[in-house]
Design an enzyme around this catalytic site. Structure first.
Site, PDB file in Angstrom:
ATOM      1  N   GLU A  86     162.932  52.642  63.552  1.00 37.24           N
ATOM      2  CA  GLU A  86     164.074  52.083  62.410  1.00 37.24           C
ATOM      3  C   GLU A  86     164.419  52.868  61.745  1.00 37.24           C
ATOM      4  O   GLU A  86     165.097  53.300  60.588  1.00 37.24           O
ATOM      5  CB  GLU A  86     162.971  51.006  61.417  1.00 37.24           C
ATOM      6  CG  GLU A  86     162.310  49.694  62.033  1.00 37.24           C
ATOM      7  CD  GLU A  86     162.659  48.614  61.231  1.00 37.24           C
ATOM      8  OE1 GLU A  86     163.277  48.934  59.840  1.00 37.24           O
ATOM      9  OE2 GLU A  86     161.853  47.504  61.378  1.00 37.24           O
ATOM     10  N   HIS A 143     165.931  47.772  59.171  1.00 37.57           N
ATOM     11  CA  HIS A 143     167.189  48.361  59.778  1.00 37.57           C
ATOM     12  C   HIS A 143     167.222  48.026  61.542  1.00 37.57           C
ATOM     13  O   HIS A 143     166.569  48.820  62.151  1.00 37.57           O
ATOM     14  CB  HIS A 143     166.694  50.162  59.752  1.00 37.57           C
ATOM     15  CG  HIS A 143     166.274  50.639  58.084  1.00 37.57           C
ATOM     16  ND1 HIS A 143     165.030  49.887  57.542  1.00 37.57           N
ATOM     17  CD2 HIS A 143     166.695  50.811  56.591  1.00 37.57           C
ATOM     18  CE1 HIS A 143     164.534  49.969  56.508  1.00 37.57           C
ATOM     19  NE2 HIS A 143     165.628  50.624  55.879  1.00 37.57           N
ATOM     20  N   LYS A 170     166.092  44.048  52.052  1.00 43.84           N
ATOM     21  CA  LYS A 170     166.499  45.060  52.595  1.00 43.84           C
ATOM     22  C   LYS A 170     166.936  45.283  53.791  1.00 43.84           C
ATOM     23  O   LYS A 170     166.522  45.033  54.417  1.00 43.84           O
ATOM     24  CB  LYS A 170     166.383  46.389  51.846  1.00 43.84           C
ATOM     25  CG  LYS A 170     166.289  47.666  52.420  1.00 43.84           C
ATOM     26  CD  LYS A 170     166.401  48.804  51.898  1.00 43.84           C
ATOM     27  CE  LYS A 170     167.323  50.227  53.063  1.00 43.84           C
ATOM     28  NZ  LYS A 170     166.236  51.598  52.913  1.00 43.84           N
TER      29      LYS A 170
END
Length: 253
Positions: A86, A143, A170
């Site tokens: 990530e 991510h 997130k």
């Protein structure tokens, strides 16, 4: 959406909170950066422990978190080990990753812990449960350094994080063109306005996506990341400039 109070920082109310990363490799570099952060308009400190050369010697990592707490006082500390898959600095498989995070939670010096919910998978629930039992908030994260998923997929991932009990959801994605930046912002607005039960933090990376780090309050992102000297992700804006931009963009109640 319910704001999350961490020490004296209310995440999800008012301007997006500025999180400044520490990316030092040595104990000395990390502590030096922490002292420098006291002089900039930071709300939260993210210790990117995957940069720390001795991070897997967990007793040293816990001890260093104690030193960070002594320096930073009441400023919230987010502990993050970003895995290589990530975008982080080191490879770490799921079991050692979970153990490291659990040890840091047990140490008692951090306020938030970042959990890569799609990388850790089977251990995610155990980390979240332990964090909550110890009064620590969980930032569920994802991510994608290769692309920007479509809007519905971004929405799905953020909603899934909520469903499994994270305190802040997130996602960071890489744009290939300006439409990808709009896709990220559109997904952010949809989640924030229709589905969010907890604060969300979203960003489009690289210079192209830098605008997403500035307009979070407009679209519903509650945290933005600003660089002190060395950025921890592509497109981070220097923290002082970022603070000025957020103040200009602030929506008065």
């Amino acid at each position: 959406m319910n704001p999350v109070l961490v020490r004296n920082v209310n995440i999800g109310e008012g301007m997006p909170k500025i999180c400044v990363p520490i990316v030092g490799k040595t104990r000395e570099e990390i502590l030096k950066t922490a002292k420098e952060i006291l002089n900039v308009p930071a709300d939260i400190v993210e210790w990117r422990a995957d940069w720390f050369e001795s991070v897997l010697e967990v007793h040293k990592t816990v001890a260093l978190s104690k030193e960070l707490r002594e320096i930073l006082g009441d400023m919230p500390i987010l502990f993050t080990f970003r895995t290589k898959v990530e975008g982080g600095e080191k490879e770490l498989s799921a079991k050692p990753y979970a153990m490291l995070n659990k040890m840091m939670i047990a140490g008692g010096y951090i306020d938030l812990v970042d959990v890569e919910v799609f990388t850790v998978k089977d251990d995610t629930h155990a980390i979240i449960e332990m964090a909550h039992k110890n009064g620590i908030k969980v930032v569920g994260s994802n991510h994608d350094f290769a692309k920007t998923p479509d809007k519905d997929e971004i929405v799905r991932r953020l909603c899934y994080m909520q469903e499994i009990g994270v305190d802040i959801a997130k996602i960071a994605v890489m744009p290939q063109n300006t439409k990808d930046v709009l896709t990220l912002l559109e997904a952010t607005e949809e989640v924030a306005s229709q589905y969010a039960q907890c604060p969300i933090a979203t960003m489009s990376m690289s210079k192209m996506g830098a605008v997403s780090r500035m307009v979070g309050e407009t679209f519903g992102s509650a945290i933005t990341f600003g660089a002190l000297e060395k950025a921890s992700a592509p497109g981070q804006i220097p923290v002082r400039e970022l603070k000025s931009i957020l103040e200009i963009m602030h929506i008065e109640p």
